[in-house]
Design an enzyme around this catalytic site. Structure first.
Site, PDB file in Angstrom:
ATOM      1  N   ASP A  60       0.826  -1.205   0.000  1.00  0.00           N
ATOM      2  CA  ASP A  60       0.000   0.000   0.000  1.00  0.00           C
ATOM      3  C   ASP A  60       0.859   1.253   0.000  1.00  0.00           C
ATOM      4  OD1 ASP A  60      -2.392   1.764   0.684  1.00  0.00           O
ATOM      5  OD2 ASP A  60      -3.288  -0.214   0.902  1.00  0.00           O
TER       6      ASP A  60
ATOM      7  N   HIS B 238      -4.102   5.915   3.330  1.00  0.00           N
ATOM      8  CA  HIS B 238      -4.754   4.760   2.720  1.00  0.00           C
ATOM      9  C   HIS B 238      -4.314   3.448   3.373  1.00  0.00           C
ATOM     10  CE1 HIS B 238      -5.766   1.916  -0.611  1.00  0.00           C
ATOM     11  NE2 HIS B 238      -6.743   2.781  -0.838  1.00  0.00           N
TER      12      HIS B 238
ATOM     13  N   SER C 147     -10.966  -0.632  -2.223  1.00  0.00           N
ATOM     14  CA  SER C 147      -9.784  -0.643  -1.355  1.00  0.00           C
ATOM     15  C   SER C 147     -10.125  -1.077   0.055  1.00  0.00           C
ATOM     16  CB  SER C 147      -9.161   0.755  -1.279  1.00  0.00           C
ATOM     17  OG  SER C 147      -8.371   1.028  -2.390  1.00  0.00           O
TER      18      SER C 147
END
Length: 552
Positions: free
Chosen positions: A84, A307, A477
């Site tokens: 990520d 994220h 995601s």
């Protein structure tokens, strides 16, 4: 590319704002109304942990599984690698669950375990340099192909291209077409979003003054009963924007729009900029040489760990500390961060190396919440997939947020090998919502009867954010780590299960829905079961029951 539906929502917000903004000047002249009582706590619950049978919510049944089946069983260690953008290693809900490389002595500048990576205590960063710098913004893959292709194929046509260069030329032509369309689209979108930002900000300020409140949430707006017809229409429009975007109040709406403005600027200045190449100055590797393995640094935070922090919390945030959230997987499941996803498209070379690093250092499950439209070094990624399969590692991949049918649209890493055979250790996951109705399919999610294996909760997912904070995010995601977290639970409590066992059990146990839903990106309604291989939503409760039977 780090997958977020921010841009689409921000544009939709701007378009929704048009009729409302027409009332902005009228609102400015109105006298204040009585103050509205402050709304209560707006933080979202972890709806995705609820059970479709007990709670009538299309979650994964995690709470039920723990309460009814797992409470008397003992979990075993599992390592989940998260490829990520980075992670906040100091987050109070994540620090205790970080994988620790016991072969490394932290901070001594020596590769103690001789794995080729210095001080990789919690993972590795393939977007960094030895001097500590990091790549943040990057170009799209199509931009890179076009930039190289315009130099390589200048003055060459389909008739004059050499036979040995034909495949590269065809790829370049395809990328050129996609790039031209994307550049035009993003230029128009950026203009629309930027033109809305200032007026909407002013309108919110004026509306707060007119209604005599500091917080324009749904409660304040619904309780407002203005006599002025312009204000009445503006209030109704604001409520409609909040409903359609899921924002809890007007300030959240503005934050979303301003985030969109920043992302659009980055898209034009960086992602679609043919002259932008930060990697050449920072990493200084040869991105075309997929045999290079040992580059990067050990900075797992990176420039923007939002994220990766959110994804990691979904999988394994501490369950027993009464803070923030509960991750799906129990202690002693651990998170290994492998930073390989910039703000832009990830490189095939980095992804291949990230997978190999994770496998070589003990990961049994790898979450991959990223994707892109072109993959010029696809064989290198697929070789890494096969390496993971040989080592019994399950790969879980987000299907993407373009509301495309992957039967006809490209999204990489692909759900099949180049020769079109199934990847036995890969799960591709679409995103579902919190209600079993026409919106069960997230409107941004990609789908496919062949290329998306299963759906999982991916709308309004509450998880960890940098700075020991928490918040909602939406996207495939989020659906991917929900699925990876379920896989980690199965592997932890039933350690003999193989990667192919995990994939089979998760697919077989998926809760099939025949709800009439909106096809993402279309007004057409279809049976939810036709949008994926299984036709269902991940169901941890049923998966645990299947795993028990398989382990007898």
């Amino acid at each position: 590319m780090t997958i977020h539906p921010f841009r689409r929502w921000s544009l939709s917000l701007a378009l929704l704002a048009l009729p409302v903004l027409a009332q902005a000047q009228s609102v400015n002249a109105l006298s204040p109304a009585p103050a509205t009582p402050a709304a209560g706590d707006m933080s979202a619950a972890q709806w995705y942990l609820k059970d479709p049978q007990l709670d009538n919510v299309p979650g994964v049944g995690a709470n039920r599984a723990y309460n009814e089946i797992l409470k008397n069983l003992i979990p075993t260690p599992v390592i989940v690698a998260v490829i990520d953008s980075g992670i906040d290693t100091a987050h109070v809900d994540l620090k205790p669950v970080l994988w620790v490389n016991r072969g490394e002595i932290p901070g001594n500048g020596i590769d103690d375990d001789k794995n080729g990576y210095i001080d990789d205590v919690h993972g590795w960063n393939f977007l960094g340099a030895p001097d500590g710098r990091n790549v943040n913004a990057e170009t799209l893959e199509m931009t890179r192909i076009v930039a190289a292709g315009r130099k390589r194929f200048k003055g060459i046509t389909a008739k004059t291209v050499k036979p040995a260069d034909k495949a590269a030329y065809v790829l370049y032509q395809k990328a050129e077409k996609a790039y031209s369309g994307r550049l035009k689209e993003e230029t128009e979108r950026s203009k629309q979003v930027e033109e809305m930002s200032g007026p909407l900000t002013q309108m919110v300020t004026n509306m707060k003054q007119a209604l005599g409140t500091e917080k324009l949430d749904t409660t304040a707006l619904k309780n407002a009963n203005p006599d002025d017809p312009n204000l009445k229409r503006a209030v109704a429009g604001m409520l409609d924007m909040m409903r359609q975007t899921g924002a809890g109040d007007a300030d959240a709406l503005l934050k979303e729009l301003n985030e969109g403005v920043k992302q659009e600027r980055s898209m034009l200045d960086n992602s679609l900029n043919l002259n932008f190449n930060p990697r050449a100055d920072i990493i200084k590797d040869n991105p075309e040489d997929v045999s290079q393995r040992f580059y990067g640094n050990n900075d797992l935070h990176g420039p923007d760990p939002m994220h990766g922090t959110h994804v990691s919390g979904i999988i394994a945030a501490v369950r027993t500390n009464n803070l923030g959230i509960q991750g799906l997987a129990p202690d002693p499941v651990r998170i290994m961060m492998v930073r390989a996803v910039p703000d832009g498209d990830e490189r095939d070379k980095d992804i291949a190396n990230a997978i190999r690093y994770a496998v070589d250092n003990g990961a049994q499950i790898i979450n991959m919440s990223f994707g892109k439209e072109f993959s010029p070094q696809r064989p290198a990624v697929e070789a890494a997939y096969k390496y993971a399969a040989q080592k019994g590692v399950l790969l879980v991949h987000a299907a993407g947020n373009e509301n495309h049918n992957l039967d006809v649209a490209d999204n990489y890493p692909a759900s099949f090998y180049i020769n079109n055979t199934t990847i036995p250790n890969l799960l591709t996951v679409g995103a579902s919502g919190p209600k079993d109705n026409v919106n069960l399919t997230a409107d941004f999610s990609n789908y496919s009867k062949k290329g998306v294996d299963v759906f999982a909760p991916g709308v309004g997912i509450y998880s960890t954010l940098p700075g020991s904070t928490y918040g909602n995010e939406s996207g495939t995601s989020m659906a991917s780590p929900v699925t990876a977290g379920v896989a980690a639970v199965l592997k932890s409590y039933f350690p003999k299960l193989t990667a192919t066992d995990l994939k089979r059990i998760i697919m077989q146990s998926a809760q099939v829905h025949h709800t009439k839903v909106q096809t993402p990106g279309s007004d057409k309604q279809v049976d939810f079961s036709t949008l994926s291989v299984t036709g269902g939503v991940v169901d941890m409760y049923e998966a645990v029951k299947l795993a028990q039977k398989a382990s007898l």
